[in-house]
Design an enzyme around this catalytic site. Structure first.
Site, PDB file in Angstrom:
ATOM      1  CB  SER A 117      -0.857  -0.012   1.268  1.00  0.00           C
ATOM      2  OG  SER A 117      -1.443   1.249   1.476  1.00  0.00           O
ATOM      3  CE1 TYR A 141      -3.683  -2.161   5.493  1.00  0.00           C
ATOM      4  CE2 TYR A 141      -3.115   0.082   4.830  1.00  0.00           C
ATOM      5  CZ  TYR A 141      -3.498  -1.205   4.499  1.00  0.00           C
ATOM      6  OH  TYR A 141      -3.679  -1.553   3.178  1.00  0.00           O
ATOM      7  CE  LYS A 145      -1.589  -4.433   3.471  1.00  0.00           C
ATOM      8  NZ  LYS A 145      -1.930  -5.693   2.784  1.00  0.00           N
TER       9      LYS A 145
HETATM   10  N1  LIG Z   1      -8.921  -0.783  -0.906  1.00  0.00           N
HETATM   11  C1  LIG Z   1      -7.834  -0.004  -0.962  1.00  0.00           C
HETATM   12  O1  LIG Z   1      -7.953   1.198  -1.254  1.00  0.00           O
HETATM   13  C2  LIG Z   1      -6.461  -0.583  -0.710  1.00  0.00           C
HETATM   14  C3  LIG Z   1      -5.338   0.266  -0.852  1.00  0.00           C
HETATM   15  C4  LIG Z   1      -4.066  -0.258  -0.641  1.00  0.00           C
HETATM   16  C5  LIG Z   1      -3.917  -1.600  -0.312  1.00  0.00           C
HETATM   17  N2  LIG Z   1      -5.011  -2.401  -0.169  1.00  0.00           N
HETATM   18  C6  LIG Z   1      -4.814  -3.820   0.171  1.00  0.00           C
HETATM   19  O2  LIG Z   1      -5.485  -4.627  -0.783  1.00  0.00           O
HETATM   20  C7  LIG Z   1      -5.907  -5.842  -0.181  1.00  0.00           C
HETATM   21  C8  LIG Z   1      -7.372  -6.078  -0.482  1.00  0.00           C
HETATM   22  O3  LIG Z   1      -8.132  -4.977   0.002  1.00  0.00           O
HETATM   23  P1  LIG Z   1      -9.686  -4.822  -0.264  1.00  0.00           P
HETATM   24  O4  LIG Z   1      -9.957  -3.368  -0.361  1.00  0.00           O
HETATM   25  O5  LIG Z   1     -10.113  -5.725  -1.359  1.00  0.00           O
HETATM   26  O6  LIG Z   1     -10.261  -5.327   1.144  1.00  0.00           O
HETATM   27  P2  LIG Z   1     -11.441  -6.363   1.477  1.00  0.00           P
HETATM   28  O7  LIG Z   1     -11.658  -6.281   2.946  1.00  0.00           O
HETATM   29  O8  LIG Z   1     -12.581  -6.151   0.555  1.00  0.00           O
HETATM   30  O9  LIG Z   1     -10.761  -7.739   1.099  1.00  0.00           O
HETATM   31  C9  LIG Z   1      -9.932  -8.476   1.970  1.00  0.00           C
HETATM   32  C10 LIG Z   1     -10.319  -9.948   1.818  1.00  0.00           C
HETATM   33  O10 LIG Z   1      -9.444 -10.745   2.609  1.00  0.00           O
HETATM   34  C11 LIG Z   1     -10.220 -11.660   3.397  1.00  0.00           C
HETATM   35  N3  LIG Z   1      -9.413 -11.933   4.591  1.00  0.00           N
HETATM   36  C12 LIG Z   1      -9.085 -11.053   5.580  1.00  0.00           C
HETATM   37  N4  LIG Z   1      -8.321 -11.662   6.496  1.00  0.00           N
HETATM   38  C13 LIG Z   1      -8.153 -12.952   6.082  1.00  0.00           C
HETATM   39  C14 LIG Z   1      -7.440 -14.084   6.586  1.00  0.00           C
HETATM   40  N5  LIG Z   1      -6.771 -14.022   7.744  1.00  0.00           N
HETATM   41  N6  LIG Z   1      -7.468 -15.239   5.884  1.00  0.00           N
HETATM   42  C15 LIG Z   1      -8.155 -15.327   4.714  1.00  0.00           C
HETATM   43  N7  LIG Z   1      -8.865 -14.299   4.197  1.00  0.00           N
HETATM   44  C16 LIG Z   1      -8.850 -13.126   4.871  1.00  0.00           C
HETATM   45  C17 LIG Z   1     -11.534 -10.957   3.643  1.00  0.00           C
HETATM   46  O11 LIG Z   1     -12.601 -11.831   3.939  1.00  0.00           O
HETATM   47  C18 LIG Z   1     -11.736 -10.220   2.309  1.00  0.00           C
HETATM   48  O12 LIG Z   1     -12.416 -11.033   1.358  1.00  0.00           O
HETATM   49  C19 LIG Z   1      -5.559  -5.721   1.300  1.00  0.00           C
HETATM   50  O13 LIG Z   1      -4.344  -6.395   1.518  1.00  0.00           O
HETATM   51  C20 LIG Z   1      -5.415  -4.225   1.500  1.00  0.00           C
HETATM   52  O14 LIG Z   1      -4.561  -3.942   2.572  1.00  0.00           O
HETATM   53  C21 LIG Z   1      -6.278  -1.919  -0.369  1.00  0.00           C
END
Ligand SMILES: NC(=O)c1ccc[n+]([C@@H]2O[C@H](COP(=O)([O-])OP(=O)(O)OC[C@H]3O[C@@H](n4cnc5c(N)ncnc54)[C@H](O)[C@@H]3O)[C@@H](O)[C@H]2O)c1
Length: 326
Positions: A117, A141, A145
């Site tokens: 991120s 957080y 990362k």
């Molecule tokens: N959305 C953003 O703007 C953004 C920005 C930078 C980084 N990210 C990263 O992208 C990734 C996905 O984010 P997102 O927005 O799709 O979030 P989200 O919460 O929609 O998706 C995360 C998924 O991981 C699953 N999960 C969580 N913990 C788990 C575990 N211990 N074992 C198995 N499954 C697990 C959840 O059920 C969910 O389906 C994350 O790693 C997040 O940190 C997101």
């Protein structure tokens, strides 16, 4: 190849699954459904419900589905919550990753893509953030990362695993209304929520040293982000021992006020924003250099902010039909 997509029932993960399968790769989703939704996973893609903290289940899944690459998106992602519950964030995001990497290296899976991120940069003091900009995360957080990137890189160097850490900037938009982000943690859905409630969207601080005084960010369409995963996954598969760290952004700064103006125009609400005090820890400007992935892998974003807001709004209305303007 067969890719295990952890977190594939989440917002971004479901888009990665879609892009991978459309590109002809096989995908298997591994997700504990803590924030994900099984309905996001296409019927033809196997869904294994389990936590990345469950070493046995991960190992069995890698073997049973003959996995040849992993895209690891499963994580907890709320900055504010991470300040209140750092131990849980380190457990899920760092211990979860460590457990997964142990299984991956034991099973001799050759490629690993990690969701990082822009939060790793913290409060950068440069106009354009390159991958060489020092990382000084401001929240647990962001720390998880950055620690994750270190773990991934160290494992790659020790074992020959091909790795990539992808630093996503501000993700928005959706491929289809059904796959939209249903959380309200990012600017676009936060503004939609306020408009739908009949309230003014909020700007946190308008006295930053930016052209209109509001914070500037780099927004990336989730469909572009998902395509970047396909490009990176294929690059890893064809270059053993790769060690990539890549920004995934567009290299274009858009202010909070500009975003709210555009959202008002696209949704037809036309509700002026209210200015609230600054939130602690919000950097004035975080904009990616998108040069490295363009030069090294020939990838660049196709969609603009208009596309992001328009598609996100179709998703918001799908999930909140009362929000539609006649
Ligand atoms: N959305 C953003 O703007 C953004 C920005 C930078 C980084 N990210 C990263 O992208 C990734 C996905 O984010 P997102 O927005 O799709 O979030 P989200 O919460 O929609 O998706 C995360 C998924 O991981 C699953 N999960 C969580 N913990 C788990 C575990 N211990 N074992 C198995 N499954 C697990 C959840 O059920 C969910 O389906 C994350 O790693 C997040 O940190 C997101």
């Amino acid at each position: 190849m067969t890719w295990l997509i952890t977190g594939g029932a989440g917002y971004i993960g479901a888009h990665v699954v879609r892009a991978m399968t459309e590109a002809g790769e096989r995908a298997v989703v591994y997700d504990d459904l803590s924030t994900g939704d099984a309905r996001r996973v296409p019927a033809e893609v196997p869904l294994v419900q389990g936590s990345v903290l469950d070493a046995d289940r991960v190992a069995r899944t890698l073997a049973e589905h003959e996995i040849t690459g992993v895209v690891h998106l499963a994580a907890k992602k709320q900055v504010g919550e991470s300040v209140e519950r750092p131990l849980e964030y380190y457990r899920q995001n760092v211990e979860g990753l460590r457990t997964l990497l142990e299984a991956v290296t034991r099973a001799e899976v050759p490629s690993f893509v990690f969701s990082s991120s822009a939060a790793v940069y913290g409060m950068p003091d440069v106009d354009v953030v390159t991958e060489e900009t020092p990382c000084r995360p401001l929240s647990p957080y962001g720390e998880t990362k950055l620690a994750g990137e270190w773990l991934v890189r160290a494992t790659g160097r020790a074992t020959g695993l091909s790795t990539a850490s992808l630093r996503y900037f501000n993700v928005a938009g959706t491929a289809t209304p059904e796959l939209a982000d249903t959380g309200v943690f990012n600017l676009v859905p936060m503004v939609f929520e306020k408009l739908t409630e009949g309230a003014a969207p909020r700007i946190f601080g308008d006295d930053y040293a930016t052209p209109d005084g509001t914070c500037v960010r780099d927004y990336i369409h989730v469909v572009d982000l998902a395509e970047a995963h396909v490009t990176v996954a294929r690059a890893l598969a064809s270059s053993p021992g790769a060690d990539l760290t890549l920004n995934i952004g567009r290299g274009e700064g858009v202010s909070v006020r500009e975003m709210i103006d555009r959202i008002n125009a696209i949704t037809g609400y036309a509700r002026p924003p209210a200015v609230a005090p600054r939130r602690p820890g919000d950097p004035a400007r975080v904009v990616a250099s998108a040069a490295r992935i363009a030069t090294e892998l020939g990838w660049q974003a196709k969609y603009d902010v208009e596309d992001m807001i328009t598609s996100a709004w179709t998703g918001w209305v799908h999930h909140h039909p009362e929000a539609a303007r006649s």
